[in-house]
Design a protein around this motif. Structure first.
Motif, short mmCIF file in Angstrom:
data_model
loop_
_atom_site.label_atom_id
_atom_site.label_comp_id
_atom_site.label_asym_id
_atom_site.label_seq_id
_atom_site.Cartn_x
_atom_site.Cartn_y
_atom_site.Cartn_z
N ASN A 1 35.71 65.28 45.48
CA ASN A 1 34.45 64.80 44.92
C ASN A 1 33.41 64.61 46.02
O ASN A 1 33.72 64.27 47.17
N ILE A 2 32.15 64.82 45.62
CA ILE A 2 30.99 64.49 46.46
C ILE A 2 30.20 63.44 45.69
O ILE A 2 29.76 63.67 44.56
N PHE A 3 30.07 62.25 46.30
CA PHE A 3 29.41 61.14 45.63
C PHE A 3 27.99 60.96 46.16
O PHE A 3 27.78 60.96 47.38
N LEU A 4 27.05 60.82 45.24
CA LEU A 4 25.68 60.44 45.57
C LEU A 4 25.54 58.97 45.17
O LEU A 4 25.48 58.65 43.98
N VAL A 5 25.52 58.09 46.15
CA VAL A 5 25.55 56.66 45.88
C VAL A 5 24.15 56.09 45.99
O VAL A 5 23.59 56.01 47.09
N ARG B 1 28.32 69.80 41.67
CA ARG B 1 29.57 69.07 41.96
C ARG B 1 29.34 67.57 42.12
O ARG B 1 30.25 66.78 41.86
N ALA B 2 28.14 67.21 42.58
CA ALA B 2 27.90 65.82 42.97
C ALA B 2 28.00 64.87 41.78
O ALA B 2 27.59 65.19 40.66
N ILE B 3 28.55 63.70 42.06
CA ILE B 3 28.71 62.64 41.05
C ILE B 3 27.86 61.45 41.46
O ILE B 3 27.98 60.94 42.57
N HIS B 4 26.98 61.01 40.57
CA HIS B 4 26.12 59.87 40.86
C HIS B 4 26.88 58.57 40.65
O HIS B 4 27.54 58.36 39.63
#
Length: 1145
Positions: free
Chosen positions: A715-719, A736-739
């Motif tokens: 996972n690639i997280f955008l926090v 792919r990014a998950i907020h």
């Protein structure tokens, strides 16, 4: 009478076989679910010993009747009238004696039974004087022999590990019954002249007496093993027939003494067969019994029977057997047993071991430690290993000075290895939050399961009273239960238990523990948590499944266990900061809870929550130890905290809106200094108000990853990243990014535990991610700590710092730890290009390992000052904080030699900073300190932080075979230690730096085989710094030339020799550096320039050289380095190149 010798031999041998078979028949059967272990629980409840006695008499009667009736053609009962009184007493004595003997076998070791029955001659003589006029008179030798045998029996009993009152009572009853039988059997000589006829009569009548008891105990008949039981019965007939034949020839007293000699032989055989342990008391008792026997032989028997030829032969046999037995006991007494102190016995064979554990933060009470010794006193051939979770416990156990008790520090990851418990342990920070003070009990449950799984053997809860507990003689798995199953709530069945290692039942319980914990604690709704009672769950499982034979369960042992009354000291409280007031006003930021977890890691448990904005709410509570790492910026907050709060002031950020509060209470801060600052802005503020402080960074850099399985979710997280920035990401990454957000609202986030649980869920997600992109430092720093690559967005209006500036003061000094994008300095095109060039397939690790390691080391150097936190860090496996890079191919090796003429056992502070300066620039370097007075343990703070530092004996290094094969160096002190420096480099290679040199920057990688000129004349070398390959010929040549010179020659002469050696042979292979471009030196001549000056042209020039150009700074012969003046060069040198930066000079 010649045949009597044969009957004596048959009697002895048959009795030995019968004794061994009887013991096995009553003890080697798997009993019911219940069995007795302690002296206060009857050991005879199984009643199979009654059935064995009945079988022995039935078979004996059958064989004797066949002999008398069929073979001899006689009537079993004689025609002449028997004296009914004599016959009744004979039969009762026979039945009771055999019953009591088998009962004693069921309760204690067969050797103990035989020893107690050795007192039969005493009772035989007493009863003979009273009941049998032909028995003889009391002589001095008989009196002394009786005294010796009584004393010997008491000594043997006192050292016998299987002793209990029931076994003793049964053996004593047997010792009374058989003399009465023999005396009245002797009186029947006139009516019964055939020994087997006598045996047939008493056996037949004994069967009638035993029949009612046998019928009542029929349920035990099927438990008797057929081979052992029939063997015991057959040989019981043989030895009784032979014994009665011998009694026919001698008086009851002489028969009793022959019986005693037989017992010495039988005891040896029993102790050998059943591996009965020897103690100094048992051996001493046996010797005393033998001495009594010898006295009796010398004073009584020769007067009566030595004239008969058969008796002479028998006495020759008896003397030989007795001498052999005595020799065996003598060897056993002096060899493995040390009678001085039974606690220091050491055996060649491994002794059975018991384990226990003290996992609690509070000191181990002295009565618990005394209980350990009492258990071993009761079981002298056991050893014990105590796993201690505190240093105080280690000291308390070691202070016992008992070789049979060893203490080992409890490192949970080690004992949980290869079990499901390691995953449970990885989440210990959130478990501490959710379970409070009960967490320590849960740790003990897990430790107990792990110890039983890995080690097996006996394990007991440290609070269980063991002074009257004797271990069972078998190795089967068992658990302890109360007499009534409803009483198991008083203690768990594992409170005292025994299992073989890797037992399936323990494996199942371990899986059940983890399953129940994750269901009822870890994954449960924190608003409805219930107290976990694993002991009750284990008891329920046992009661439900293990009372039948359908499941592979341990048997239950009936025990009446008591708990010790723990003499407890006042319990400490451990807390963490909470944010309930803030959460009531605005949406909570879970980053606040995230920053609490690194401190929670080091706490034994958490039973207090202290609100950041309402310290006063904890004023009336007891002393609370907690970390005050937090963002401080709410003007409504109370500062300072009340006195009962014992703070650890690390990782503090002070916002401008509350600086006036901290300034007005600077006295409080000075009392706690030095203060750890999260950022350089806070550090500068505290320095301005004259509070000693240091850059501790954020404590979240110490978070230990829960991802011990090294799962990569991909996972690639955008926090909390805005969509404007997200639009700059490559198209495939955007998909792919998950907020993710740190803003928690509603539901479980409305409670303290709910917010902590949600925050820990974020930590777990980040630990498994491929990349995390964020502008929140309490997301970025934990990712750095756990090894997750971070792209950090540094822009204005950062969360928590809405000052509108182009950079956030909250992250000053921290951005080198990330892949940082300074948005305020970048155009849109450069942002897009930067993100396009980033290696998303194989993200690079986060930069600046050196800064990360020294921030960790600095914080740890503060935390470890608290012994409780130090022990807790060891216990939970938090050390080393960073993985050491030992023996890597390109690991740089540094050598450090304190003044070899100084035998100090510690380094002064400037020399510590010299070592730290090396790790500042080379965190993965290996430093070897060559000293004959320092110890490696003095540098534990560095090794615990992940640095590699060792102490080697200087004498051993220089005197090793490698050096001595080339040179003969006997005086290391010559020429101010020059020889030692050269010899160390010759043997090891690497970099040598003097103890008063501070490394200012990394060395040029091209610098190999280097020296430094002493001055501008370039005719001698400054050996404060050298770098050479191992075994370089220049070093060997220089040392050879030195050994040919006399000790009295001056150092300058040898320096000239070194120069000539280099000039003539090694100019091309050894590079010499100009000192002017490498060294900045301060000594007594220019002390003021280093210690006093803070301005002026000379100062500015020197400071510029130190900061920009020089590689080394050498400070010699300066005093007053303990408290350096702010702004000076010395202040900069000793506080800028640190790894333990809380130590401020």
């Amino acid at each position: 009478m010649e045949s009597v010798v044969v009957f004596v031999a048959v009697w002895w041998i048959a009795n030995m076989v019968s004794t061994i078979a009887s013991k096995k028949a009553v003890s080697d059967i798997k009993p019911d679910v219940f069995d007795s272990l302690t002296s206060c629980t009857p050991a005879l409840k199984d009643l199979r010993w009654i059935e064995l006695t009945m079988l022995q008499h039935l078979l004996g009667a059958l064989l004797a009747n066949i002999w008398v009736v069929v073979i001899r053609g006689k009537s079993v009962f004689p025609k002449n009238t028997l004296n009914p009184k004599h016959m009744l007493l004979t039969v009762i004595g026979n039945a009771v004696g055999n019953l009591a003997t088998n009962a004693s076998f069921a309760a204690v070791s067969s050797s103990l039974t035989q020893v107690i029955k050795s007192c039969e001659p005493v009772l035989t003589f007493v009863f003979t004087l009273l009941l049998y006029k032909k028995g003889g008179n009391l002589t001095r030798s008989v009196l002394f022999s009786i005294i010796a045998m009584v004393v010997g029996t008491c000594l043997f009993i006192s050292g016998e590990v299987s002793f209990n009152i029931y076994g003793l009572g049964a053996a004593v009853i047997s010792s009374i019954a058989f003399p009465i039988r023999n005396i009245y059997l002797k009186k029947l000589d006139e009516s019964l002249d055939d020994p087997l006829q006598k045996f047939a009569v008493i056996s037949n009548l004994s069967v009638l007496i035993l029949l009612p008891f046998a019928i009542m105990s029929m349920s035990s008949l099927d438990k008797l093993p057929p081979v052992e039981s029939y063997t015991a019965a057959i040989f019981h007939f043989i030895y009784n027939a032979a014994s009665i034949t011998v009694l026919q020839a001698y008086s009851p007293v002489v028969h009793a003494m022959l019986n005693l000699s037989k017992r010495m032989f039988v005891i040896v055989a029993n102790m050998f067969v059943f591996s009965t342990p020897l103690t100094s008391w048992t051996v001493t008792g046996l010797l005393a019994i033998f001495i009594g026997h010898y006295i009796y032989q010398g004073g009584r028997i020769p007067l009566k029977v030595i004239q008969m030829p058969s008796t002479k032969q028998w006495f020759s046999l008896a003397v030989i057997i007795s001498c052999v037995s005595s020799f065996c006991w003598f060897i056993g007494f002096i060899h493995p047993i040390r009678p001085i102190n039974p606690n220091h016995i050491r055996l060649d064979k491994p002794s059975p071991q018991a384990t226990t554990a003290w996992v609690y933060e509070r000191p181990i009470p002295h009565n618990v430690v005394e209980n350990f010794e009492a258990f071993l006193d009761r079981n002298p051939f056991m050893t014990m290993k105590v796993f201690c979770g505190t240093s105080q416990c280690m000291e308390a156990v070691q202070d016992l000075d008992n070789a049979r008790i060893t203490a080992k520090f409890l490192v949970l990851p080690e004992i949980f290895k290869n079990t499901p418990l390691k995953l449970w342990l990885a989440r210990h920070p959130i478990h501490k939050i959710l379970t409070g003070v009960d967490f320590e009990d849960h740790v003990y449950e897990a430790v107990r399961l792990a110890l039983l799984w890995h080690h097996g053997g006996i394990h007991f809860h440290p609070s269980i009273k063991l002074s009257e507990f004797t271990i069972p003689g078998h190795q089967e798995a068992w658990v302890s239960i109360g007499t009534n199953l409803t009483q198991t709530t008083t203690h768990g069945i594992l409170s005292l238990s025994q299992f073989p290692a890797h037992n399936a039942f323990i494996a199942n319980l371990t899986e059940m523990f983890c399953r129940e914990y994750f269901q009822n604690v870890t994954n449960a709704d924190p608003r409805s948590l219930q107290q976990l009672n694993f002991e009750t769950s284990v008891n329920d499982v046992y009661n439900q499944f293990c009372t039948s034979e359908d499941h592979p369960c341990p048997k239950g042992m009936v025990t009446d266990l008591e708990r010790l009354s723990l003499l407890d000291v006042k319990r400490r409280h451990f807390g963490t900061i909470s944010y309930s007031r803030r959460a009531a006003r605005v949406a909570p930021n879970l980053g606040d809870e995230v920053q609490g977890f690194p401190g929670i890691q080091f706490l034994p448990f958490v039973d207090r929550f202290v609100d950041r904005e309402n310290f006063g709410g904890s004023k009336e509570q007891n002393r609370i130890r907690l970390f005050l790492n937090a963002w401080y910026g709410d003007t409504a907050m109370r500062w300072p905290p009340p006195r009962n709060i014992d703070p650890i002031l690390l990782s503090m950020h002070i916002h401008k809106s509350v600086k006036f509060k901290f300034k007005s209470h600077a006295k409080y801060l000075r009392a706690k200094e030095p203060i750890g600052c999260r950022d350089t802005g806070t550090l500068e503020f505290l320095e301005r108000i004259e509070v000693d402080a240091f850059l501790s960074g954020c404590l979240t850099l110490l978070i230990k990853t829960p991802n011990i399985q090294k799962i990569h979710s991909g996972n690639i997280f955008l926090v909390d990243v805005g969509r404007t920035f997200a639009a700059h990401l490559p198209a495939d990454i955007q998909k792919r990014a998950i907020h993710v957000t740190h803003v928690g609202t509603g539901g479980v986030n409305s409670t303290i535990m709910g917010r902590f649980k949600a925050a820990y869920g974020l930590i777990q997600k980040y630990s498994e991610a491929d990349v995390v992109i964020t502008q929140r430092i309490h997301c970025a720093l934990p990712c750095v700590a756990m090894g997750t690559p971070v792209i950090f967005i540094n822009s204005k209006n950062m969360p928590g710092d809405a000052e509108g500036v182009k950079f956030s003061r909250r992250v000053m000094g921290l951005t080198p730890l990330f892949h940082t994008m300074d948005i305020h300095k970048m155009s849109t095109e450069s942002i897009v290009q930067w993100l396009r060039d980033f290696n998303w397939t194989h993200p690079p690790p986060n930069p600046n390992v050196s800064l990360r390691m020294r921030v960790r080391a600095t914080n740890w150097n503060v935390i470890r000052q608290d012994q409780v936190l130090y022990d807790s860090a060891h216990k939970f496996g938090l050390l080393p904080l960073s993985t050491p890079a030992t023996n890597t191919p390109h690991q740089l090796l540094f050598h450090f030699i304190p003044n070899i003429t100084d035998n100090r056992t510690s380094l002064d502070r400037p020399k510590w900073r010299s070592i730290e300066s090396i790790f500042y620039h080379y965190p993965h370097a290996r430093i070897i300190i060559h000293s004959d007075s320092l110890q490696t343990g003095q540098f534990d703070v560095l090794t615990e932080s992940g640095y590699t530092i060792e102490v080697h004996s200087l004498s051993a290094t220089v005197g090793n075979d490698f050096i001595q094969s080339k040179l003969s160096i006997y005086n290391l002190g010559r020429f101010d230690g020059v020889f030692a420096k050269l010899a160390v480099l010759l043997h090891w290679g690497g970099v040598y730096i003097d103890a008063d040199v501070i490394l200012l920057r990394q060395l040029d990688n091209l610098m190999t085989n280097n020296l430094v000129w002493r001055g501008e004349e370039q005719n001698s070398f400054d050996l404060s710094f050298m770098k050479f390959e191992k075994g370089h010929p220049f070093l060997e040549t220089a040392l050879l030339k030195g050994t040919k010179r006399h000790v009295s020659q001056l150092i300058s002469t040898y320096q000239t020799s070194l120069f000539n050696t280099w000039s003539n042979h090694f100019k091309s292979s050894v590079k010499v550096l100009s000192k002017k471009g490498v060294f900045m030196q301060f000594n007594a001549q220019n002390a003021k320039e280093c210690l006093e000056s803070t301005s002026g042209p000379a100062f500015e020039s020197s400071m510029k050289l130190v900061k920009q150009d020089m590689v080394f700074a050498k400070v010699t012969r300066l005093t007053n380095l303990s408290k350096l003046k702010r702004g000076t060069i010395c202040k900069h040198l000793y506080n800028s190149f640190c790894v333990l930066c809380n130590n401020i000079y």
